[in-house]
Every structure is written in C-alpha cells, then in structure tokens.
Design a protein around this motif. Structure first.
Motif, PDB file in Angstrom:
ATOM      1  N   SER A   1      -6.682   5.178   3.176  1.00  0.00           N
ATOM      2  CA  SER A   1      -6.756   5.181   1.707  1.00  0.00           C
ATOM      3  C   SER A   1      -5.668   4.313   1.071  1.00  0.00           C
ATOM      4  O   SER A   1      -5.444   4.376  -0.145  1.00  0.00           O
ATOM      5  N   HIS A   2      -4.997   3.490   1.849  1.00  0.00           N
ATOM      6  CA  HIS A   2      -3.937   2.591   1.346  1.00  0.00           C
ATOM      7  C   HIS A   2      -4.433   1.841   0.117  1.00  0.00           C
ATOM      8  O   HIS A   2      -5.432   1.127   0.158  1.00  0.00           O
ATOM      9  N   ASN A   3      -3.703   2.021  -1.003  1.00  0.00           N
ATOM     10  CA  ASN A   3      -4.120   1.373  -2.244  1.00  0.00           C
ATOM     11  C   ASN A   3      -2.903   1.112  -3.123  1.00  0.00           C
ATOM     12  O   ASN A   3      -1.807   1.612  -2.873  1.00  0.00           O
ATOM     13  N   TYR A   4      -3.113   0.321  -4.164  1.00  0.00           N
ATOM     14  CA  TYR A   4      -2.030  -0.074  -5.066  1.00  0.00           C
ATOM     15  C   TYR A   4      -2.227   0.570  -6.442  1.00  0.00           C
ATOM     16  O   TYR A   4      -2.796  -0.023  -7.354  1.00  0.00           O
ATOM     17  N   ALA A   5      -1.728   1.794  -6.564  1.00  0.00           N
ATOM     18  CA  ALA A   5      -1.854   2.514  -7.834  1.00  0.00           C
ATOM     19  C   ALA A   5      -0.574   2.448  -8.661  1.00  0.00           C
ATOM     20  O   ALA A   5      -0.546   2.957  -9.775  1.00  0.00           O
ATOM     21  N   GLY A   6       0.490   1.857  -8.119  1.00  0.00           N
ATOM     22  CA  GLY A   6       1.725   1.706  -8.877  1.00  0.00           C
ATOM     23  C   GLY A   6       2.364   3.023  -9.257  1.00  0.00           C
ATOM     24  O   GLY A   6       2.859   3.186 -10.369  1.00  0.00           O
ATOM     25  N   LEU A   7       2.391   3.981  -8.333  1.00  0.00           N
ATOM     26  CA  LEU A   7       2.837   5.338  -8.656  1.00  0.00           C
ATOM     27  C   LEU A   7       4.345   5.527  -8.573  1.00  0.00           C
ATOM     28  O   LEU A   7       4.851   6.561  -9.006  1.00  0.00           O
ATOM     29  N   SER A   8       5.068   4.560  -8.025  1.00  0.00           N
ATOM     30  CA  SER A   8       6.466   4.785  -7.669  1.00  0.00           C
ATOM     31  C   SER A   8       7.411   4.148  -8.678  1.00  0.00           C
ATOM     32  O   SER A   8       7.780   2.972  -8.562  1.00  0.00           O
ATOM     33  N   LEU A   9       7.844   4.911  -9.667  1.00  0.00           N
ATOM     34  CA  LEU A   9       8.782   4.439 -10.678  1.00  0.00           C
ATOM     35  C   LEU A   9      10.088   4.018 -10.018  1.00  0.00           C
ATOM     36  O   LEU A   9      10.655   4.757  -9.220  1.00  0.00           O
ATOM     37  N   GLY A  10      10.557   2.828 -10.351  1.00  0.00           N
ATOM     38  CA  GLY A  10      11.781   2.313  -9.762  1.00  0.00           C
ATOM     39  C   GLY A  10      11.547   1.412  -8.573  1.00  0.00           C
ATOM     40  O   GLY A  10      12.463   0.737  -8.110  1.00  0.00           O
ATOM     41  N   ASN A  11      10.308   1.397  -8.070  1.00  0.00           N
ATOM     42  CA  ASN A  11       9.928   0.535  -6.960  1.00  0.00           C
ATOM     43  C   ASN A  11       9.221  -0.678  -7.567  1.00  0.00           C
ATOM     44  O   ASN A  11       8.049  -0.610  -7.953  1.00  0.00           O
ATOM     45  N   ILE A  12       9.958  -1.776  -7.666  1.00  0.00           N
ATOM     46  CA  ILE A  12       9.468  -2.940  -8.407  1.00  0.00           C
ATOM     47  C   ILE A  12       8.195  -3.507  -7.792  1.00  0.00           C
ATOM     48  O   ILE A  12       7.241  -3.847  -8.496  1.00  0.00           O
ATOM     49  N   ALA A  13       8.144  -3.608  -6.483  1.00  0.00           N
ATOM     50  CA  ALA A  13       6.951  -4.159  -5.831  1.00  0.00           C
ATOM     51  C   ALA A  13       5.732  -3.287  -6.093  1.00  0.00           C
ATOM     52  O   ALA A  13       4.642  -3.786  -6.394  1.00  0.00           O
ATOM     53  N   SER A  14       5.914  -1.975  -5.992  1.00  0.00           N
ATOM     54  CA  SER A  14       4.793  -1.059  -6.217  1.00  0.00           C
ATOM     55  C   SER A  14       4.237  -1.216  -7.622  1.00  0.00           C
ATOM     56  O   SER A  14       3.021  -1.336  -7.823  1.00  0.00           O
ATOM     57  N   VAL A  15       5.111  -1.231  -8.598  1.00  0.00           N
ATOM     58  CA  VAL A  15       4.669  -1.314  -9.996  1.00  0.00           C
ATOM     59  C   VAL A  15       4.042  -2.673 -10.289  1.00  0.00           C
ATOM     60  O   VAL A  15       3.030  -2.767 -10.989  1.00  0.00           O
TER      61      VAL A  15
ATOM     62  N   ALA B   1       3.865  -5.234  -0.437  1.00  0.00           N
ATOM     63  CA  ALA B   1       3.308  -5.263  -1.791  1.00  0.00           C
ATOM     64  C   ALA B   1       3.354  -3.901  -2.461  1.00  0.00           C
ATOM     65  O   ALA B   1       3.273  -3.803  -3.689  1.00  0.00           O
ATOM     66  N   ASN B   2       3.500  -2.844  -1.668  1.00  0.00           N
ATOM     67  CA  ASN B   2       3.642  -1.502  -2.228  1.00  0.00           C
ATOM     68  C   ASN B   2       5.086  -1.012  -2.145  1.00  0.00           C
ATOM     69  O   ASN B   2       5.374   0.153  -2.398  1.00  0.00           O
ATOM     70  N   GLY B   3       6.000  -1.922  -1.742  1.00  0.00           N
ATOM     71  CA  GLY B   3       7.419  -1.585  -1.787  1.00  0.00           C
ATOM     72  C   GLY B   3       7.988  -1.004  -0.519  1.00  0.00           C
ATOM     73  O   GLY B   3       8.935  -0.217  -0.575  1.00  0.00           O
ATOM     74  N   GLY B   4       7.453  -1.393   0.654  1.00  0.00           N
ATOM     75  CA  GLY B   4       7.990  -0.881   1.910  1.00  0.00           C
ATOM     76  C   GLY B   4       8.084  -1.952   2.973  1.00  0.00           C
ATOM     77  O   GLY B   4       7.076  -2.539   3.362  1.00  0.00           O
ATOM     78  N   GLY B   5       9.286  -2.223   3.445  1.00  0.00           N
ATOM     79  CA  GLY B   5       9.489  -3.202   4.493  1.00  0.00           C
ATOM     80  C   GLY B   5       9.499  -2.574   5.876  1.00  0.00           C
ATOM     81  O   GLY B   5       9.116  -1.410   6.049  1.00  0.00           O
ATOM     82  N   PRO B   6       9.952  -3.330   6.883  1.00  0.00           N
ATOM     83  CA  PRO B   6       9.957  -2.819   8.263  1.00  0.00           C
ATOM     84  C   PRO B   6      10.703  -1.503   8.423  1.00  0.00           C
ATOM     85  O   PRO B   6      10.283  -0.636   9.196  1.00  0.00           O
ATOM     86  N   ALA B   7      11.818  -1.329   7.716  1.00  0.00           N
ATOM     87  CA  ALA B   7      12.592  -0.083   7.867  1.00  0.00           C
ATOM     88  C   ALA B   7      11.883   1.101   7.239  1.00  0.00           C
ATOM     89  O   ALA B   7      11.998   2.227   7.724  1.00  0.00           O
ATOM     90  N   CYS B   8      11.152   0.870   6.151  1.00  0.00           N
ATOM     91  CA  CYS B   8      10.421   1.973   5.509  1.00  0.00           C
ATOM     92  C   CYS B   8       9.382   2.562   6.460  1.00  0.00           C
ATOM     93  O   CYS B   8       9.095   3.756   6.413  1.00  0.00           O
ATOM     94  N   LEU B   9       8.831   1.706   7.316  1.00  0.00           N
ATOM     95  CA  LEU B   9       7.711   2.113   8.158  1.00  0.00           C
ATOM     96  C   LEU B   9       8.126   2.879   9.402  1.00  0.00           C
ATOM     97  O   LEU B   9       7.277   3.226  10.214  1.00  0.00           O
ATOM     98  N   ARG B  10       9.443   3.159   9.578  1.00  0.00           N
ATOM     99  CA  ARG B  10       9.843   3.828  10.809  1.00  0.00           C
ATOM    100  C   ARG B  10      10.885   4.918  10.582  1.00  0.00           C
ATOM    101  O   ARG B  10      11.736   4.834   9.716  1.00  0.00           O
TER     102      ARG B  10
END
Length: 417
Positions: free
Chosen positions: A16-30, A341-350
C-alpha cells in the motif's frame, strides 16, 4: 558459545506504499503529497539494498509489512466516506517500512541481565504511525522469541513520544563489546514537532537495564528540527567508535562531543561543516540517513542514497573525506528513490540488532534464495502504481491484502495474518 554480530533488519516496503504527505516536518513526504507511487519498484529497491549488504558479507534480516488497510484504525476513528482523507490515508500507510522507528535496541553486553532488549516505539506524534506498535511487537515477539537471549517490552506509555532507533546511537570498540548508548531528544518548539521526548528515552534506558554511567541524553539542535531533521538520524549516524555528523546536529555541538568522549574515550568524530554541506542540502540528500557499517575486512562503509552522488556539494565532500584516509573508507550509493520521496533513506529502512543469528527465528533472516522468492512474490502481487484517488477503493484493498497474504504464506508466517 554465542557469536554476537550486527544484523540489519530492513522493512519490506508494503503493497500500500503511497504518497499521502502525512508526516509533518518531513519535507520530502509533504513535497511529494499526491504523486503516484510505485509499490512494486519500492519493494524491489529495498530488496536490492539488502542484497547489496549481504554481498558485502553482512548479516541481513527483515521485518514484514503490517496489515493494511488497518480495519481497527478505521473502526476506532469511525472513518467513512465523509471523513477527512488524511484519516483514511493513515489507515493505509506503509510507513512501517522504516524500521529505524520500529524499536530501540540495547544489545546484551549493555544490559543488566545480559539479554538483548527491544522496546517498540509508540510513535504517538503522528496518527499514521501511532497505530503501528502492537503489530510491530507481534513480529518482534516471534523474531526474538528466545527469552534466554531477548526481552521484548511494550511501548512506552503515550504520555511521551518515542520514535525508536532513529534517535539512538551506540558507541563501542566492537559490536560484541560493552557499549555507551546515546539517546537524542528534542524540545517542543518551532513549526515542527519534536517527536522524541527526553522522558521516553529515559524510560527506555530504565526498561533495558542500562548502566546510568554508560547512558547519555543529548538534545537535538532545534534549528535542525525546524529545517526538517525530524529524527536525529537525518543529521547523525554512529557505528562502533565513529560519529558521522553534521556541524549543526546538536543543541550544544561541542558539549555533545565532550560528553560522549568522557564516556567513550575512543570516539572519532567525522564532522561535516555547514560551509561544505548546508543543513538544507544534508536534509535534501539524506547524507546522514545512511548506513554506517563495519565490513568483514574491518573497514567502514557509508551506504548513501543515490541523491548524494547527484549533489555537487555532497559528493565533493565525500570524495575529499575518502582522500583524507579517515575512518570511513568507502561510500556506496544505492537506489531507494521510492522511499526517499516519502522521506526515508537507507538508515530509515533498517533496525540494527546485535545478536547471534542462531538465536533469531530464521524466518526473519535473509539469504539469496529467500531474497529471490521475495522478489518473485513482490513482482507478481505488489501493485505497480497507486494514485491518490485509489486510496480507499475496495479493489485496491483486496489487492493489498492478497499481496501481504501471499508474502506470509511464502515465509510460513501465517500467524501474523
């Protein structure tokens, strides 16, 4: 005899990966809110990153997508066709892919009872993430179910926000040695929320039975939070004796270095000055949201997003760092653009877990054959594209549920259904 190594547990990007821009403060997400997403490509990019680390001789695990759409969230928030679209999108969010927020982990050498302790993050600041911890804990309870070696706690009560390992660093001479654990918190101020509360960090340290003399609590620079560094791992990453950090990461930069060095004299700081890479450019490229890893050779490698190579300032600094013969000897770009594009790089994913792989449920450990089977399931069942208008549709809901069910079946983890 148990052999402790660092295992990186990456999140498999959910269907269900999608771009809803839900994360305030996360510039890429928004900034990508409303764009079409590509769940199949996202998940395959993640598997590719895991394969790369396995190919470097590193232990690799994974955590699974959580049930989406989350019917319990929809029911408890009374979400229907008249509800705010953001509430609907929250129940569909695939944000559990960023397992750096799944939990905080203290390895056995650091804890009073000699077990590895894990506390799932409550993630209460954001609605789409606050629904995660119980399902996350269900996975942790299975993956780390050997109570001789692991203790899995409930999340910290929601009075205090906890965002997990994204605000936690550990310094040690080797992963199997006794370490110094550093918890980084924010103070409420500015236009974006400070998601990690100091009291949540202190509660986790107590739950894990950490030695107070080997625990530090350091404030993140509020200007970094204001600039979009919503977690500490957007501006700092640590591995063994090395702290790789931006000049503006901490509220008191020199005080942070001094405090860590007092507790861990072997500290080596690799600081990127603002004059070379601005805070804005560091956040845009996620230079610090990288995996800083110790290779079997003993050398350290920094696994960065491809976006770093595309930034003249960042790549110039990386090349200069390598030429300086410092502790980081390799910089390895990887393609995780769908996550970025949703605000998560390699470190976020682990999520980093120091443990003996033999004590972990093998269903959560990756090898080449299992990676190939995962890729086959993803290629066949993950949606190729999701448009914003698709969220909430019953055909997509059926497709997403079916995709996850096929994954659980392949891994023989139907109990998580």
């Amino acid at each position: 005899m148990s052999k402790l190594v660092e295992i990186n547990f990456d999140g498999i990007v959910g269907p269900s990966h999608n771009y809803a821009g839900l994360s305030l403060g996360n510039i890429a997400s928004v900034s990508h809110k409303g764009d079409p997403s590509y769940p199949r490509a996202a998940a395959l990019q993640g598997i590719g990153k895991m394969r790369g680390n396995m190919g470097r001789g590193l232990a690799q695990g994974f955590l699974l997508p959580l049930p989406r759409p989350n019917e319990e969230t929809l029911r408890r928030l009374a979400v229907d066709a008249t509800a705010n679209r953001a509430l609907l999108a929250a129940a569909w969010s695939a944000s559990s892919m960023w397992t750096a927020n799944a939990a905080t982990v203290s390895p056995a050498p650091d804890t009073a009872d000699g077990r590895c302790h894990l506390t799932p993050a409550n993630l209460v600041t954001m609605v789409h993430r606050a629904q995660e911890w119980r399902d996350t804990k269900a996975q942790l309870d299975i993956a780390f179910g050997d109570s001789k070696h692991f203790a899995v706690h409930d999340a910290v009560p929601p009075s205090f926000g906890d965002e997990g390992a994204a605000n936690h660093m550990r310094f040690c001479e080797g992963h199997d040695a006794k370490g110094v654990e550093v918890f980084v918190y924010g103070r409420p101020s500015g236009k974006f929320p400070a998601r990690q509360h100091e009291q949540a960090s202190r509660a986790v340290a107590r739950l894990h039975g950490l030695d107070p003399e080997r625990c530090l609590f350091i404030e993140q620079n509020p200007l970094a939070i204001e600039a979009g560094a919503f977690h500490n791992d957007v501006v700092s990453v640590a591995n063994e004796r090395v702290l790789f950090t931006h000049e503006e990461a901490f509220a008191d930069q020199q005080g942070a270095y001094d405090a860590i060095r007092d507790a861990f004299p072997a500290l080596e700081v690799v600081e990127v000055p603002s004059s070379a890479v601005s805070l804005a450019e560091a956040i845009k490229t996620y230079l610090f949201n990288a995996q800083l890893l110790t290779l079997p050779s003993g050398e350290m490698a920094l696994v960065v997003p491809e976006e770093c190579r595309e930034s003249a300032a960042v790549w110039s600094w990386c090349e200069g760092m390598l030429a300086s013969n410092g502790p980081i000897r390799h910089v390895i770009p990887v393609d995780v653009r769908q996550s970025m594009a949703n605000g998560g790089g390699p470190a976020c994913l682990r999520l980093r877990v120091v443990a003996d792989p033999a004590t972990v449920d093998p269903r959560f450990l990756l090898d080449d054959a299992k990676a190939e089977r995962l890729e086959d399931v993803i290629a066949e069942h993950w949606p190729e594209q999701i448009d914003p208008s698709d969220i909430g549709s019953e055909p997509l809901a059926r497709s997403v549920r079916n995709a996850r069910s096929k994954l659980l079946e392949m891994l023989d983890l139907r109990e998580l259904g």
